[in-house]
Design a protein around this motif. Sequence first.
Motif, PDB file in Angstrom:
ATOM      1  N   GLY A  43      16.267  24.540  13.411  1.00 33.82           N
ATOM      2  CA  GLY A  43      16.926  24.028  14.557  1.00 33.82           C
ATOM      3  C   GLY A  43      17.710  25.259  15.439  1.00 33.82           C
ATOM      4  N   GLY A  44      18.020  26.501  15.019  1.00 36.56           N
ATOM      5  CA  GLY A  44      18.550  27.540  15.425  1.00 36.56           C
ATOM      6  C   GLY A  44      17.325  28.184  16.453  1.00 36.56           C
ATOM      7  N   GLU A 211      19.487  29.537  22.623  1.00 38.90           N
ATOM      8  CA  GLU A 211      19.965  28.737  21.641  1.00 38.90           C
ATOM      9  C   GLU A 211      20.692  27.445  22.407  1.00 38.90           C
ATOM     10  OE1 GLU A 211      20.247  30.925  17.566  1.00 38.90           O
ATOM     11  OE2 GLU A 211      21.810  31.154  18.908  1.00 38.90           O
ATOM     12  N   THR A 212      20.921  27.479  23.776  1.00 37.82           N
ATOM     13  CA  THR A 212      21.933  26.688  24.329  1.00 37.82           C
ATOM     14  C   THR A 212      21.300  26.021  25.643  1.00 37.82           C
ATOM     15  OG1 THR A 212      23.384  28.612  25.263  1.00 37.82           O
ATOM     16  CG2 THR A 212      24.117  27.288  23.241  1.00 37.82           C
ATOM     17  N   ALA A 288       7.845  26.825  25.644  1.00 39.20           N
ATOM     18  CA  ALA A 288       9.054  27.476  25.063  1.00 39.20           C
ATOM     19  C   ALA A 288      10.215  27.678  26.409  1.00 39.20           C
ATOM     20  CB  ALA A 288       8.748  28.840  24.383  1.00 39.20           C
ATOM     21  N   SER A 289      10.377  26.857  26.915  1.00 40.28           N
ATOM     22  CA  SER A 289      11.169  26.728  27.983  1.00 40.28           C
ATOM     23  C   SER A 289      12.694  27.396  27.682  1.00 40.28           C
ATOM     24  CB  SER A 289      11.536  25.530  28.783  1.00 40.28           C
ATOM     25  OG  SER A 289      12.158  24.544  27.983  1.00 40.28           O
ATOM     26  N   ASN A 290      13.208  27.142  26.630  1.00 43.77           N
ATOM     27  CA  ASN A 290      14.415  27.614  25.938  1.00 43.77           C
ATOM     28  C   ASN A 290      14.011  29.316  25.982  1.00 43.77           C
ATOM     29  OD1 ASN A 290      15.470  25.155  25.748  1.00 43.77           O
ATOM     30  ND2 ASN A 290      15.514  25.163  23.682  1.00 43.77           N
ATOM     31  N   ASP A 291      13.312  29.783  25.496  1.00 44.10           N
ATOM     32  CA  ASP A 291      12.965  31.317  25.174  1.00 44.10           C
ATOM     33  C   ASP A 291      12.199  32.041  26.592  1.00 44.10           C
ATOM     34  OD1 ASP A 291      14.070  31.722  22.758  1.00 44.10           O
ATOM     35  OD2 ASP A 291      12.016  31.107  21.878  1.00 44.10           O
ATOM     36  N   ALA A 292      11.862  31.169  27.433  1.00 45.00           N
ATOM     37  CA  ALA A 292      11.183  31.838  28.862  1.00 45.00           C
ATOM     38  C   ALA A 292      12.194  32.887  29.522  1.00 45.00           C
ATOM     39  CB  ALA A 292      10.710  30.775  29.692  1.00 45.00           C
ATOM     40  N   PRO A 293      13.302  32.495  29.891  1.00 43.06           N
ATOM     41  CA  PRO A 293      14.102  33.292  30.580  1.00 43.06           C
ATOM     42  C   PRO A 293      14.658  34.765  29.640  1.00 43.06           C
ATOM     43  CG  PRO A 293      15.085  31.097  30.434  1.00 43.06           C
ATOM     44  CD  PRO A 293      13.975  31.188  29.378  1.00 43.06           C
ATOM     45  N   VAL A 294      14.327  34.519  28.471  1.00 36.67           N
ATOM     46  CA  VAL A 294      14.903  35.809  27.663  1.00 36.67           C
ATOM     47  C   VAL A 294      13.666  36.526  26.976  1.00 36.67           C
ATOM     48  CG1 VAL A 294      17.053  35.128  27.372  1.00 36.67           C
ATOM     49  CG2 VAL A 294      15.474  34.547  25.739  1.00 36.67           C
TER      50      VAL A 294
END
Length: 324
Positions: A43-44, A211-212, A288-294
Motif C-alpha cells: 500500500g505504500g 504516496e499522497t 502509474a499516475s502517482n509516480d508519473a510526476p516524479v
Amino acid sequence: MTRRYSVFRTLAAACLVTALAPTAHAAWPEDQPIEVVVGFAPGGGTDLMARSLAPFIQKSLGGHARVVVINKPGASGEIANAHVARAKPDGYTLAIVNAPGFVFLPLSKKTQYKVDDFTLLARVVNDPTVLVAKREAKYKTLSDAVQTLKKDPKSLSFGYNGAGTNGHLALVQLQKIADVQANDVPFKGTAESKTALLGGHVDYAFVSAAETPELRNGTGNLKAVVQFGEQRSKALPHVPTATEVGYQMTMSSERGFAAPKGLPVDIAARLQKAIADSIADPEFIKAASNDAPVLSYLPGAEWQASLNKQQAALQALADQMPKQ
C-alpha cells in the motif's frame, strides 16, 4: 528368442541415451518467476511502484517471463535487502531499494547486508519528502511546529517509515537545523503512517510526494505542510520547499531496482533495458499516475555514482545518531 533379445537391447540403449542426455531447460527468464522483493508493507509508494511496473517489465522481457512482487517489511528495508543479498545472482531475485536508507543503514549500524552486496540496475523515481498533517491541524506551517517545539520539546509527534528512511533523516536534519526535539514515531510503511495520522495518533507524518495523490487532487483529510526537494516538485507545485520557508535542507526518496552482486552482465543489461522501456511506455505512465510526476530514470552505474556522492553527507548524519 534372438529377436526379442535384440529388441530389448535396442530399447535399453535408447533409455541409456535419454538418461545421459542433458535435461533441456528454458533459458532465463522463462523457467521460473522473477521475484521483486519490497521491504515495506503493501500500500505504500514502494509497493505500488513495484506492482505497477511488474507487468510492463514482464511484457518487455517477452516470452513466458513472469514478474511477481513479494513484501518483506521490517527494519526499514533491511530484512528485504538482506534476503536479496543472500540470493543466487541468477536474475530471479531482485530488490526494490530505497535511498537514502539503503546507503544510510550500513553507515549507522551493523546490518545484515552491505551496499556492495548489490548490483544496481536502474533508478525509477526521485521523489521529494513531504511533511503532511490533517487539514484541521492546530499548527499548519513548519514554522508553527518549530516554534511549538521550542517552547515545549517533544510536544509534537512525527511519523515516518522506520530508522534511516527519507522521512527519518528529514526529521533528524530538521531537529538539528531548527534546534528542537520532536517525538519521533517509526512505522513499517506509509500506509501505517497515514492511518496513524488520520487517527490522531501522531501530529505529522513524513511521506513521499507520489504516496499522497490526495494532496494533488484535493480529496481526503490531509494537507501538505512543506516539501523537502531542491525545488517544488511537479507533483506538488503549490507547496513550498523547506528552503523557501527558511530551513536549508533537502531530502528525497529514490527508488529503483537492484540484484545480488555477481549478476551476469547480459541478464543485467536485459533487466535494465526492460525497466527503461517500461518507464517510457505511455500505458505505464497512464497507469502509474502517482509516480508519473516524479519519474527520474538513471541506469544502474549512474545511480551508483550518484549515491556515492551522497555518502559523505549521510555519514555525517549517521555520526550524529547513537550507534546500535
